[in-house]
Design an enzyme around this catalytic site. Structure first.
Site, short mmCIF file in Angstrom:
data_model
loop_
_atom_site.label_atom_id
_atom_site.label_comp_id
_atom_site.label_asym_id
_atom_site.label_seq_id
_atom_site.Cartn_x
_atom_site.Cartn_y
_atom_site.Cartn_z
CB CYS A 73 -12.88 -4.49 -14.76
SG CYS A 73 -13.44 -5.97 -13.92
CG HIS A 127 -14.71 -0.73 -14.70
ND1 HIS A 127 -15.15 -1.90 -14.13
CD2 HIS A 127 -14.62 0.18 -13.69
CE1 HIS A 127 -15.31 -1.72 -12.83
NE2 HIS A 127 -14.99 -0.47 -12.54
#
Length: 536
Positions: A73, A127
Site C-alpha cells: 500500500c 497509506h
C-alpha cells in the site's frame, strides 16, 4: 530534484487565480480501492459480480495491462499520488513518511489546488502511516473527512473492522487478538495500527446494512460532500478511498449471497516456479495474523516459504474476497448515481484503481508483497468527457495516472514526473505509450548466502520489467537508488514467458532458447537504470 519540484510548483501556483475563474473545467472523482486485483467483469472474470465498476468501464478506458510500482500500500500509493517511482519518493515500506523524504513534493490533489480546484477526500487515499496525520493535510483544500460513530447505521460503530457483538465485546475489554511478529511476540500498538490494526478472524458475514462498515459510511459521506462541492459551482477533485477487499474480508451477508462456495475458483498452479529462488516468494504473514487460518495449512512459517492451505479454506477465503469486492462495487455505484442525479456525470473525469494485486493461492501465496503477476497487476479505469470507451492492451503504470489527469483536466503536465500521459491511448485504444512497466520489491538473500555477507543483512532489491510477453526480474545486492547500476551487484535473475507460460511455472532465464531475449531485456533494464541516474 527537490529544487526542481519547488520551482515547478511556484510556477503552477502563480497562474492558479486565472485558472480558478474558468468554470468549465471538468470535476474529478478519484476512487481508490485497497487490495483490489483485476477480478472484475470488465477484466473478463466470469464469476465476480461488479455491475457498477463494469458500468464505469463502459464509460471510459479499461487498461488491461496496468501495473503498480510496488505491491504494497504505502509505496504504490505514494507513487501514484506523486507521479514518482519508489526510488524517488524513498517510500519502500509502511513506515517512512513521504514529507520527511521529500518536503517539497507536489501531490496530485495539491496540483489540482493550484489549478483552481477544491480538493476533498475521505477513506484510505495515502497509506496512513506514510503521511502526516494519516492523510497529508496540505493535499486537501478543505479538511479531510473522518467518519464519526454517529455516521454508522443505527448508531453502530466498527470496532477493529468488525460488527460481531462477541468481537466488539472482546475489543472493549482489550482482549482482541493483536498482530504478532514472526517470533510470536505481540507488536506494539503503533506497529499494529500501521498494519491496519488488531487481528480477529479473516472475514465476517453478518446480515447488516452497507453503512454498518467503513466503506458504506465513506460512500454515504462522500455523497453529501459531492452535493456540497457541486453546489459551489467550482471544479472539484473528490477522492474516495474504499478499504475492501483488504483483510479482513468483512461485508454484509447480501454480498456473500451473490456466490456459491463451490463455484469459487482456486488457483490452478500452487507451486513455486521451477528454477526460482525461495526468497522470491512470501509466506502469508499478513493473512496468518488473523485467527482461523493457520490451523488449515500444512506448514507454519519455514525457510521454504511454504504454506499449503486446505482447498476448502481457500474457497472460503476466495468467497469472502469476492463478496468484499461486490460490496465495494455497490459503493462505486452510489457515487456514479450521485453524479448522474446532479447532472455532472458527463463533466467529470472518473478514475478507479486498485493499489496492487493480491495472490489468491497461486504459487502457494496469499497477499501481495512480491514481483509476480498476481501481485503487481492492478485495475485502472479512466473515463473522461469527450472520449470514447474502450479497452487497451498498452503497457501502463500507476505513475502514469498523475500526468494523465493533468492533461485531461486541461492543465500543464509537470516535466519532472516519472510517468507518461495516457491520453493518446484513450483517444486511440490501439496506440501505446510505453514498451514496459516497472515494479520493484525488497527482499533478503537466502539464508545460506546471507551468512557470506559481511554485514549479515543480505539486502536485495528486485526490479521487475513487464513487457507484453515477458517478465524480467533482476535482484540486486545492497543496491540503493543513488548508486550506479553494475553487473557485479546482480544476485539472481528471473524470466517468464506469458505466451507459453501464463501461470509463471518456469523461470527460463538459463534456457539457451531465451538467451537473445534475455540479453535484449537486460539492455532495456540497464537503460532504465541509466535514465534513473539522470533524473535523480
Amino acid at each position: 530534484m527537490k529544487k526542481l519540484i519547488a520551482v515547478a510548483l511556484l510556477g503552477i501556483l502563480s497562474i492558479a487565480p486565472i485558472i480558478a475563474q474558468k468554470k468549465s473545467k471538468p470535476n474529478v472523482l478519484f476512487i481508490a480501492v485497497d487490495d483490489l486485483k483485476p477480478v472484475l467483469g470488465c477484466y473478463g472474470d466470469k464469476i465476480i459480480k461488479t455491475p457498477n465498476i463494469d458500468r464505469l468501464a463502459k464509460m471510459g478506458t479499461v487498461f488491461l495491462n496496468n501495473y503498480c510500482q510496488q505491491a504494497v500500500c504505502g509505496p504504490t500509493r505514494a507513487s501514484l499520488l506523486t507521479g514518482m517511482r519508489p526510488d524517488v519518493t524513498k517510500i519502500r515500506d509502511l513506515h517512512t513518511k513521504m514529507r520527511d523524504m521529500n518536503p517539497n513534493i507536489v501531490t496530485l490533489p495539491e496540483y489540482f489546488i493550484s489549478q483552481g480546484y477544491t480538493t476533498s477526500g475521505i477513506g484510505k487515499i495515502f497509506h496512513p502511516s506514510c503521511v502526516d496525520k494519516k492523510f497529508d493535510p496540505q493535499s486537501w483544500s478543505i479538511p479531510f473527512l473522518v467518519a464519526k460513530e454517529s455516521d454508522y447505521s443505527n448508531g453502530l460503530s466498527v470496532q477493529k473492522h468488525y460488527q460481531s457483538p462477541e468481537l466488539k465485546a472482546l475489543s472493549a475489554k482489550e482482549e482482541v487478538l493483536t498482530a504478532q511478529d514472526g517470533k510470536g511476540k505481540k507488536k506494539s500498538k503503533k506497529e499494529a495500527d500501521d498494519e491496519e490494526g488488531a487481528r480477529g478472524p479473516a472475514f465476517e458475514c453478518l446480515d447488516l446494512p452497507d453503512d454498518a462498515y467503513d466503506d458504506g459510511v465513506s460512500a454515504k459521506l462522500a455523497v453529501k460532500q459531492i452535493e456540497m462541492l457541486n453546489a459551489a459551482k467550482k471544479p472539484f477533485f473528490m477522492a474516495v478511498g474504499f478499504r475492501k477487499p483488504h483483510l479482513p474480508f468483512v461485508s454484509p451477508k447480501k454480498y456473500w449471497d451473490l456466490y456459491k462456495r463451490e463455484d469459487m475458483p482456486v488457483a490452478e498452479f500452487q507451486e513455486h516456479a521451477a528454477n526460482s529462488k525461495i526468497f522470491s516468494y512470501q509466506y502469508p504473514g499478513e493473512l496468518t495474523n488473523y485467527s482461523g487460518v493457520k490451523e488449515f495449512a500444512k506448514f507454519d512459517k519455514n525457510e521454504a516459504n511454504e504454506f499449503g492451505l486446505a482447498i476448502d479454506k481457500q474457497k472460503e477465503l476466495i468467497h469472502a474476497y469476492y463478496a468484499a469486492v461486490s460490496y465495494t462495487d455497490a459503493q462505486v455505484g452510489i457515487l456514479l448515481n450521485t453524479l448522474e442525479k446532479l447532472g455532472t456525470l458527463n463533466n467529470t473525469i472518473i478514475v478507479l484503481w486498485g493499489d496492487h494485486g493480491w495472490h489468491l493461492g497461486d504459487h502457494d501465496m496469499w497477499g501481495k508483497h512480491t514481483n509476480y503477476e498476481q501481485a503487481t497487476k492492478a485495475p485502472l479505469i479512466i473515463a473522461a468527457p469527450g472520449l470514447k470507451a474502450g479497452q487497451t492492451k498498452s503497457m501502463t503504470e500507476f505513475v502514469d495516472v498523475y500526468p494523465t489527469l493533468c492533461e485531461l483536466s486541461g492543465g500543464k503536465v509537470p516535466t519532472y514526473l516519472d510517468g507518461k500521459s495516457l491520453v493518446p491511448v484513450m483517444k486511440n485504444n490501439k496506440a501505446s505509450v510505453k514498451e514496459y512497466a516497472m515494479s520493484q520489491y525488497p527482499r533478503k538473500m537466502d539464508k545460506a548466502d546471507i551468512n557470506k555477507v559481511e554485514d549479515g543483512k543480505g539486502k536485495l532489491m528486485g526490479y521487475s520489467m513487464r513487457t507484453e510477453q515477458y517478465r524480467y526480474t533482476i535482484w540486486l545486492k545492497n543496491f540503493t537508488s543513488d548508486q550506479a547500476y553494475s553487473a557485479d551487484k546482480v544476485y539472481n535473475i528471473e524470466l517468464y514467458d506469458y505466451v507459453k507460460d501464463p501461470l509463471e511455472k518456469v523461470n527460463v532465464f538459463d534456457d539457451k532458447k531465451y538467451a537473445e531475449i534475455a540479453a535484449d531485456l537486460d539492455k532495456k533494464l540497464v537503460a532504465y537504470f541509466k535514465s534513473k541516474e539522470v533524473k535523480l
